[in-house]
Design an enzyme around this catalytic site. Structure first.
Site, PDB file in Angstrom:
ATOM      1  N   TYR A 299       0.830  -1.201   0.000  1.00 58.50           N
ATOM      2  CA  TYR A 299       0.000   0.000   0.000  1.00 58.50           C
ATOM      3  C   TYR A 299       0.866   1.252   0.000  1.00 58.50           C
ATOM      4  CZ  TYR A 299       0.920   0.935   5.001  1.00 58.50           C
ATOM      5  OH  TYR A 299       1.520   1.226   6.195  1.00 58.50           O
TER       6      TYR A 299
ATOM      7  N   ARG B  33       8.290   4.261  -4.555  1.00 56.98           N
ATOM      8  CA  ARG B  33       8.291   3.307  -3.431  1.00 56.98           C
ATOM      9  C   ARG B  33       7.257   2.204  -3.665  1.00 56.98           C
ATOM     10  NH1 ARG B  33       7.538   5.473   2.630  1.00 56.98           N
ATOM     11  NH2 ARG B  33       5.404   5.716   1.893  1.00 56.98           N
TER      12      ARG B  33
ATOM     13  N   ARG C 146      -7.358 -21.650  -0.658  1.00 54.14           N
ATOM     14  CA  ARG C 146      -6.399 -20.975   0.222  1.00 54.14           C
ATOM     15  C   ARG C 146      -5.077 -21.722   0.129  1.00 54.14           C
ATOM     16  NH1 ARG C 146      -3.782 -21.409   4.743  1.00 54.14           N
ATOM     17  NH2 ARG C 146      -3.273 -19.539   5.938  1.00 54.14           N
TER      18      ARG C 146
ATOM     19  N   HIS D  48      -0.748 -21.057  -0.066  1.00 55.87           N
ATOM     20  CA  HIS D  48       0.320 -20.065   0.063  1.00 55.87           C
ATOM     21  C   HIS D  48       0.927 -19.702  -1.289  1.00 55.87           C
ATOM     22  CE1 HIS D  48      -0.052 -21.226   4.216  1.00 55.87           C
ATOM     23  NE2 HIS D  48       0.886 -20.370   4.597  1.00 55.87           N
TER      24      HIS D  48
ATOM     25  N   LYS E  53       6.456  -1.803   2.006  1.00 56.38           N
ATOM     26  CA  LYS E  53       5.252  -1.217   2.614  1.00 56.38           C
ATOM     27  C   LYS E  53       4.110  -2.214   2.437  1.00 56.38           C
ATOM     28  CE  LYS E  53       3.160   3.345   3.179  1.00 56.38           C
ATOM     29  NZ  LYS E  53       3.232   3.414   4.637  1.00 56.38           N
TER      30      LYS E  53
ATOM     31  N   GLU F 209      12.936   2.159  13.774  1.00 57.02           N
ATOM     32  CA  GLU F 209      11.950   3.184  13.385  1.00 57.02           C
ATOM     33  C   GLU F 209      10.856   3.239  14.427  1.00 57.02           C
ATOM     34  OE1 GLU F 209       9.849   2.278   9.738  1.00 57.02           O
ATOM     35  OE2 GLU F 209       9.913   0.140  10.137  1.00 57.02           O
TER      36      GLU F 209
ATOM     37  N   LEU G   8      11.148   1.156   7.122  1.00 54.36           N
ATOM     38  CA  LEU G   8      10.547   1.732   5.927  1.00 54.36           C
ATOM     39  C   LEU G   8      11.171   3.114   5.724  1.00 54.36           C
ATOM     40  CD1 LEU G   8       8.249   1.272   3.799  1.00 54.36           C
ATOM     41  CD2 LEU G   8       6.997   2.961   5.135  1.00 54.36           C
TER      42      LEU G   8
HETATM   43  N1  PMP Z   1       7.734   3.598   9.067  1.00 48.13           N
HETATM   44  C1  PMP Z   1       6.572   2.912   9.077  1.00 48.13           C
HETATM   45  C2  PMP Z   1       6.563   1.529   9.649  1.00 48.13           C
HETATM   46  C3  PMP Z   1       5.394   3.492   8.573  1.00 48.13           C
HETATM   47  O1  PMP Z   1       4.239   2.807   8.581  1.00 48.13           O
HETATM   48  C4  PMP Z   1       5.446   4.825   8.081  1.00 48.13           C
HETATM   49  C5  PMP Z   1       4.198   5.497   7.585  1.00 48.13           C
HETATM   50  N2  PMP Z   1       3.714   4.938   6.430  1.00 48.13           N
HETATM   51  C6  PMP Z   1       6.673   5.492   8.075  1.00 48.13           C
HETATM   52  C7  PMP Z   1       7.790   4.855   8.581  1.00 48.13           C
HETATM   53  C8  PMP Z   1       6.789   6.899   7.532  1.00 48.13           C
HETATM   54  O2  PMP Z   1       6.710   6.872   6.122  1.00 48.13           O
HETATM   55  P1  PMP Z   1       6.161   8.143   5.301  1.00 48.13           P
HETATM   56  O3  PMP Z   1       6.946   9.317   5.744  1.00 48.13           O
HETATM   57  O4  PMP Z   1       6.437   7.781   3.876  1.00 48.13           O
HETATM   58  O5  PMP Z   1       4.722   8.268   5.614  1.00 48.13           O
END
Ligand code: PMP
Length: 287
Positions: free
Chosen positions: A38, A57, A106, A108, A153, A185, A209
């Site tokens: 997403y 991305r 279903r 995998h 993502k 993060e 991410l």
């Molecule tokens: N890390 C994670 C795990 C996230 O879910 C997000 C938000 N989508 C971010 C970082 C920040 O990413 P962005 O600045 O692209 O929203």
């Protein structure tokens, strides 16, 4: 809470329909396995913010899970314009999701020749909360127990969901995650630590991410020669930071002033955060 079906328009597999009527079959692999990716894109002044970075991305996420982008850029743009165009003066957020689609059983293993499910919706962004810029937010430090492909993502967000809820249950607005003694993060944000006037954030890797907002913060800081570096941050450095911030598309850049119940620095939003926030708001206003 209203029991009326939501009539706001969404996009699902080629059609624009009311949200209350948008349905996905139970055999969709997004539902069964969280098998999808997403993006969340802010829309300021009617224009998707940093669109090329978000779409790049998306391509990376799709490539990592061995799916193709189902739409060309101009088709995505037409969908975004239709969903956000009716209220161009209000800040909005666009959410798009692509799953590996519906299978007969279903299993995998990837289905042969299946069609992806494509869903897009838009909603009004929360107005900026003066309490956050005035006082900052609280965060807690939690062990990062997620999988090792946090650079994708993916819609499979159970790890992030549990960590975010654990933070909320501890009275905090975000969890700052640590793996092997190093900051990775937040549960849905990227962290920044200020130490002796230098802005630090962990380097991009499979452990996090790479936020579009994170990259913009670095770009803005470098543009005015504020010292910054992408390098590993230890738990100790996190706990002794002069300032701590988090960033994301929906939260922009927020100051963390309480970490595990202890004040960060002076316990108020710091001077460098104010500078970055000004630069960020200025950048948004002059798109
Ligand atoms: N890390 C994670 C795990 C996230 O879910 C997000 C938000 N989508 C971010 C970082 C920040 O990413 P962005 O600045 O692209 O929203």
């Amino acid at each position: 809470m209203s029991t009326e079906p939501d009539t706001s328009e969404v996009y699902l597999n080629g059609e624009f329909i009311p949200l209350g009527e948008a349905c996905v079959p139970v055999m969709d692999r997004g539902f069964l396995f969280g098998d999808g990716v997403y993006e969340l894109i802010p829309v300021y002044g009617g224009r998707p913010f940093r669109l090329s970075q978000h779409m790049e991305r998306l391509d990376n996420s799709l490539g990592s899970v061995r799916m193709e982008n189902p739409l060309q850029l101009d088709a995505w743009e037409r969908i975004f314009a239709r969903l956000t165009g009716s209220i161009p003066d209000i800040d909005q957020l666009l959410y798009l999701q692509v799953t590996r689609g519906v299978d007969r059983t279903r299993n995998h293993l990837f289905p042969q020749g299946g069609e992806p499910t494509v869903f897009v919706m838009a909603w009004t962004a929360e107005p900026r909360d003066p309490d956050i810029s005035g006082k900052g937010i609280a965060a807690v430090v939690l062990e990062d127990n997620r999988w090792h492909r946090c650079d994708i993502k993916a819609t499979a967000l159970l790890g992030n969901v549990l960590l975010r809820q654990a933070a909320q249950d501890a009275g905090a607005a975000e969890a700052i995650l640590v793996r092997d003694g190093l900051v990775t993060e937040g549960s849905s944000t990227n962290p920044f630590v200020v130490q002796d006037g230098e802005i630090l954030t962990p380097p991009a890797s499979n452990r996090l991410l790479r936020g579009i907002t994170r990259d913009l913060v670095l770009e803005l800081a470098r543009g005015v020669d504020m010292p910054c570096a992408e390098r590993h941050i230890t738990r100790d450095e996190l706990e002794t930071a002069d300032e701590l911030w988090i960033s994301s598309s929906s939260r922009e850049v927020q100051p963390v002033t309480l970490l595990d119940g202890k004040p960060v620095g002076e316990g108020v939003p710091g001077a460098l955060w104010r500078r970055i926030d000004d630069l960020f708001q200025d950048y948004k206003a002059h798109l």
